[in-house]
Design an enzyme around this catalytic site. Structure first.
Site, PDB file in Angstrom:
ATOM      1  N   ARG A  73     -13.519 -37.070  12.591  1.00  0.00           N
ATOM      2  CA  ARG A  73     -13.113 -35.812  12.071  1.00  0.00           C
ATOM      3  C   ARG A  73     -11.464 -35.810  12.866  1.00  0.00           C
ATOM      4  O   ARG A  73     -10.677 -35.291  12.043  1.00  0.00           O
ATOM      5  CB  ARG A  73     -13.638 -34.443  12.466  1.00  0.00           C
ATOM      6  CG  ARG A  73     -14.985 -34.514  11.944  1.00  0.00           C
ATOM      7  CD  ARG A  73     -15.848 -33.094  11.750  1.00  0.00           C
ATOM      8  NE  ARG A  73     -15.037 -32.357  11.140  1.00  0.00           N
ATOM      9  CZ  ARG A  73     -14.382 -31.251  10.944  1.00  0.00           C
ATOM     10  NH1 ARG A  73     -14.000 -30.967  12.348  1.00  0.00           N
ATOM     11  NH2 ARG A  73     -13.703 -30.718  10.227  1.00  0.00           N
TER      12      ARG A  73
ATOM     13  N   GLY B 159     -19.998 -24.419   1.920  1.00  0.00           N
ATOM     14  CA  GLY B 159     -18.596 -24.409   2.189  1.00  0.00           C
ATOM     15  C   GLY B 159     -18.184 -23.490   3.446  1.00  0.00           C
ATOM     16  O   GLY B 159     -17.219 -23.298   3.846  1.00  0.00           O
TER      17      GLY B 159
ATOM     18  N   TYR C 281      -8.780 -35.765   9.796  1.00  0.00           N
ATOM     19  CA  TYR C 281      -8.524 -34.506   9.173  1.00  0.00           C
ATOM     20  C   TYR C 281      -7.621 -33.871  10.460  1.00  0.00           C
ATOM     21  O   TYR C 281      -7.038 -32.587  10.201  1.00  0.00           O
ATOM     22  CB  TYR C 281      -9.575 -33.597   8.921  1.00  0.00           C
ATOM     23  CG  TYR C 281     -10.540 -34.193   8.210  1.00  0.00           C
ATOM     24  CD1 TYR C 281     -10.631 -34.662   6.811  1.00  0.00           C
ATOM     25  CD2 TYR C 281     -11.922 -34.378   8.805  1.00  0.00           C
ATOM     26  CE1 TYR C 281     -11.589 -35.404   6.038  1.00  0.00           C
ATOM     27  CE2 TYR C 281     -13.193 -34.802   8.304  1.00  0.00           C
ATOM     28  CZ  TYR C 281     -13.066 -35.034   6.845  1.00  0.00           C
ATOM     29  OH  TYR C 281     -13.972 -35.425   6.115  1.00  0.00           O
TER      30      TYR C 281
ATOM     31  N   CYS D 143      -9.424 -49.668  19.063  1.00  0.00           N
ATOM     32  CA  CYS D 143      -8.071 -50.133  19.000  1.00  0.00           C
ATOM     33  C   CYS D 143      -7.310 -49.549  17.554  1.00  0.00           C
ATOM     34  O   CYS D 143      -7.011 -50.164  16.460  1.00  0.00           O
ATOM     35  CB  CYS D 143      -7.986 -51.622  18.646  1.00  0.00           C
ATOM     36  SG  CYS D 143      -9.072 -52.455  20.095  1.00  0.00           S
TER      37      CYS D 143
END
Ligand code: LLP
Length: 413
Positions: free
Chosen positions: A312, A239, A316, A342
């Site tokens: 990503r 993490g 996010y 697209c």
């Protein structure tokens, strides 16, 4: 710390100019730096040198065999979540007895494969998985070493899609249920309680939730040992975050202190599952400008890498710095860097200021080593990028660019 830098006006990976890679390998291409990877691994190993610890690289962050081999050769173990990842580890020369198996949805065949290969431990995420693991192990006349992944219920203060220890999260078993399940496991002859596990989320930039979670888990671990459970491994997950823009994640030393201090006096081998911090800034996505387009509202740089190559930003709203590989002199102007896919969310960077650029110029999307290629897809029937590993002044193509035929392999017209 990474090994992507400007030298004589051109962005290099170690001693190799990125322009040369674009010319010789084509674009889009993921480029990784051996020196950066090795450095991160070494610093992390040193930070935990005084503690009995096993570093299990989280394969999902970047799963190329060359990266796995590089880490395996230097003593790393692996955190896997599927038979596919386990297969990769074995193929790359990793040792199964240094593997932990995480994930909420392990299938029977995956449990069986991991059992036969003799992994270190299954990180079990539900009561039903525990009984299933017992059944599969007994059928094979084996005992499955397990750790329960508990949900310590802390807010990791990261993006909601990658926080995993909120009370509403699908991950882990509720903290309160853990003791009961460990007690029950004593009656299940296919099981062997080996450890305790947690993972609170990804891209963590604050050590407080880490300390809080590990403190809770360490207390539980002591309690379980007092009950006579033969636990030997405490897995604290991964993490640790990296810098994409202005984040200031703790350094590896500071992180190591936040992990070690709540564990003082604990009789356990520490297991760590770092992913992003090892590979994140060891990789970039190299792409070329195809077109420039100006509308009354915006200026677009249309490049040959899209959200299928690096998901990503679209998934996010993640920010990745985008750097010209050979920055020119001249006034800067702002552009949206967009891919060919697209979808309106196919934007690699919003309103980025660049010196003059022309079609054919190369750009590097920085800090793309983690969750880049491993999340790439062939959406829009776009072959996935090549991957290149640089070492000093040499490089190797460690995954060939997919061909059109690769796109429909296995299909029947
Ligand atoms: N251990 C477990 C059980 C995990 O679920 C993860 C990541 C890790 C270790 C490694 O975490 P790291 O050290 O890399 O933060 N795709 C997202 C990240 C998803 C993380 C999933 N689990 C992204 O691109 O930001």
């Amino acid at each position: 710390m990474n090994h992507f830098h400007l030298r004589r006006g051109a962005l290099h990976c170690e001693d190799v100019p990125l322009e040369r890679l674009a010319r010789e390998v084509g674009t889009p291409t993921y480029v990784y730096s051996t020196a950066t990877l090795v450095r991160h691994l070494t610093v992390l190993q040193q930070a935990f040198a005084q503690t009995p610890a096993l570093l299990c690289y989280s394969v999902k962050a970047s799963s190329n065999l060359a990266i796995l081999k590089l880490l395996a050769d230097r003593g790393a173990g692996f955190d896997i979540v599927s038979a596919g990842e386990l297969g990769r580890v074995v193929e790359a020369g990793g040792e199964p007895r240094r593997v932990v198996f995480s994930g909420v949805g392990k299938r029977d065949d995956e449990l069986e494969l991991a059992l036969r290969l003799g992994i270190l431990q299954f990180n079990v995420e539900s009561a039903e998985e525990l009984t299933r693991l017992d059944a599969v192990a007994r059928r094979l006349k084996m005992r499955a070493p397990f750790a329960l992944r508990v949900n310590p219920g802390v807010d990791a203060k990261t993006h909601r899609y990658i926080a995993t220890a909120l009370r509403t999260s699908k991950f882990g078993v509720p903290f309160e249920e853990a003791v009961g399940l460990y007690k029950k496991s004593r009656q299940l002859k296919g099981l062997l309680a080996r450890g305790l596990d947690c993972h609170i989320g990804s891209q963590l930039t604050d050590t407080r939730p880490v300390r809080e979670a590990i403190g809770k888990v360490a207390d539980l671990y002591r309690g379980l040992q007092r009950l006579g459970l033969p636990l030997t491994h405490l897995d604290v997950g991964g993490g640790l975050g990296v810098t994409y823009t202005t984040e200031r994640p703790p350094g590896l030393e500071e992180y190591a202190r936040a992990v070690r201090e709540p564990l003082r006096g604990l009789d356990a081998t520490l297991v760590l599952e770092p992913g992003r911090v090892l590979v994140g800034n060891a990789g970039v996505l190299l792409t070329r400008v195809l077109y420039r387009k100006k509308t009354p509202a915006r200026r677009f740089l249309i490049v040959d890498a899209g959200m299928n190559d690096l998901l990503r930003p679209a998934l996010y709203e993640a920010h990745h710095e985008v750097r010209p590989v050979r920055p020119r002199k001249g006034a800067r102007s702002k552009w949206d860097v967009v891919g060919p896919v697209c979808e309106s969310s196919d934007v690699l960077g919003h309103q980025r200021a660049f010196p003059p650029l022309s079609p054919g110029d190369c750009l590097a999307v920085m800090t793309a080593g983690a969750y880049g290629m491993s999340m790439a897809s062939t959406y829009n029937s776009r072959p996935r990028p090549a991957e290149v590993l640089v070492d000093g002044s040499r490089y190797r193509v460690v995954r060939a660019r997919e061909t059109l035929e690769d796109l429909w392999r296995g299909e029947t017209p």
